[in-house]
Design an enzyme around this catalytic site. Structure first.
Site, short mmCIF file in Angstrom:
data_model
loop_
_atom_site.label_atom_id
_atom_site.label_comp_id
_atom_site.label_asym_id
_atom_site.label_seq_id
_atom_site.Cartn_x
_atom_site.Cartn_y
_atom_site.Cartn_z
N GLY A 85 -37.50 -6.74 20.31
CA GLY A 85 -38.88 -6.32 20.14
C GLY A 85 -39.67 -7.40 19.43
O GLY A 85 -39.11 -8.21 18.69
N GLN B 113 -46.31 -10.89 14.54
CA GLN B 113 -45.29 -11.91 14.30
C GLN B 113 -45.62 -13.26 14.93
O GLN B 113 -45.00 -14.26 14.60
CB GLN B 113 -43.93 -11.43 14.82
CG GLN B 113 -43.38 -10.23 14.06
CD GLN B 113 -42.13 -9.71 14.72
OE1 GLN B 113 -42.19 -8.92 15.65
NE2 GLN B 113 -40.98 -10.17 14.27
N CYS C 67 -34.71 -8.44 12.25
CA CYS C 67 -36.07 -8.79 12.65
C CYS C 67 -36.15 -10.28 12.93
O CYS C 67 -35.60 -11.07 12.15
CB CYS C 67 -37.03 -8.40 11.53
SG CYS C 67 -38.74 -8.81 11.88
N LEU C 68 -36.83 -10.66 14.01
CA LEU C 68 -36.96 -12.09 14.33
C LEU C 68 -37.69 -12.85 13.22
O LEU C 68 -37.50 -14.05 13.08
CB LEU C 68 -37.72 -12.28 15.66
CG LEU C 68 -36.97 -11.82 16.92
CD1 LEU C 68 -37.86 -12.01 18.14
CD2 LEU C 68 -35.66 -12.58 17.08
N HIS D 49 -40.10 0.25 14.25
CA HIS D 49 -40.03 -1.04 13.57
C HIS D 49 -41.24 -1.92 13.97
O HIS D 49 -41.90 -2.50 13.10
CB HIS D 49 -38.70 -1.73 13.94
CG HIS D 49 -38.54 -3.12 13.41
ND1 HIS D 49 -37.56 -3.45 12.50
CD2 HIS D 49 -39.20 -4.27 13.70
CE1 HIS D 49 -37.65 -4.75 12.23
NE2 HIS D 49 -38.63 -5.28 12.96
N GLU D 50 -41.51 -1.99 15.27
CA GLU D 50 -42.61 -2.86 15.74
C GLU D 50 -43.97 -2.30 15.33
O GLU D 50 -44.88 -3.07 14.99
CB GLU D 50 -42.55 -3.03 17.27
CG GLU D 50 -41.26 -3.65 17.82
CD GLU D 50 -40.82 -4.91 17.12
OE1 GLU D 50 -41.68 -5.65 16.61
OE2 GLU D 50 -39.60 -5.15 17.04
N HIS E 97 -44.87 -3.41 11.94
CA HIS E 97 -45.43 -4.77 11.89
C HIS E 97 -46.95 -4.73 12.03
O HIS E 97 -47.67 -5.48 11.37
CB HIS E 97 -44.86 -5.65 13.02
CG HIS E 97 -43.52 -6.25 12.71
ND1 HIS E 97 -43.32 -7.09 11.64
CD2 HIS E 97 -42.34 -6.18 13.36
CE1 HIS E 97 -42.04 -7.49 11.64
NE2 HIS E 97 -41.43 -6.95 12.67
NI NI Z 1 -39.44 -7.18 13.24
#
Ligand code: NI
Length: 169
Positions: free
Chosen positions: A46, A51, A92-93, A134-135, A138
């Site tokens: 995701g 991000q 998380c990226l 989660h997304e 963000h």
């Molecule tokens: Ni993330």
């Protein structure tokens, strides 16, 4: 298509609250294609626009094994959440190498626009449900490590800053 540079925790820009996407036009379609490419390249499941330093309400997800079922949610809104919650291990990226448990709703229903600009309602459970939550965090400027204890969060912050300094050398 292009790979987009990611923001890494504790970059303060990750705490920006995203604004609604004003129109699903060519600019947004290009952004979606670039975000999908960036997510697949980074082997993520995701990615939120936040991000990649675009502060508009847009997320892309693909939790399929074959990596061929992209889900694009523009201006997503949670319309229902299950009473049951579960602790799930998340990564998380923007916080590479860190995994920890976060309590999430088992299932959610989300309404959003697709990349075609049409409104849709998606019912999700399991990994897809966790990923959507989660997304969407963000987009509110929230990174998953903020659910952890201040002690853990500070340890992660120090570790990330150290890794970023070493990479910059
Ligand atoms: Ni993330």
């Amino acid at each position: 298509m292009a790979l987009l540079p990611l923001l890494f925790f504790p970059d303060p820009r990750l705490h920006t609250v995203a604004k609604p996407v004003p129109a699903v036009d060519g600019r947004i379609q290009t952004l979606v294609a670039d975000m999908l490419q960036t997510m697949y390249e980074a082997k993520g499941i995701g990615l939120a626009a936040t991000q990649v330093d675009v502060h508009e309400r847009l997320i892309v997800i693909d939790v399929s094994e074959q990596r061929d079922q992209p889900v694009v949610l523009i201006n997503p809104q949670l319309v229902w959440t299950s009473a049951e919650t579960h602790l799930n291990e998340e990564g998380c990226l923007s916080v590479p190498g860190i995994y920890d448990g976060v309590e999430r709703f088992d299932a959610v229903t989300v309404s959003a626009l697709g990349v075609d600009g049409k409104s849709r309602v998606l019912q999700a459970e399991g990994l897809l449900s966790v990923c959507i939550q989660h997304e969407m965090d963000h987009l509110k400027g929230k990174v998953f490590v903020e659910y952890l204890s201040p002690l853990k969060r500070n340890r992660i912050k120090k570790k990330m800053l150290k890794a970023q300094r070493e990479e910059a050398r």
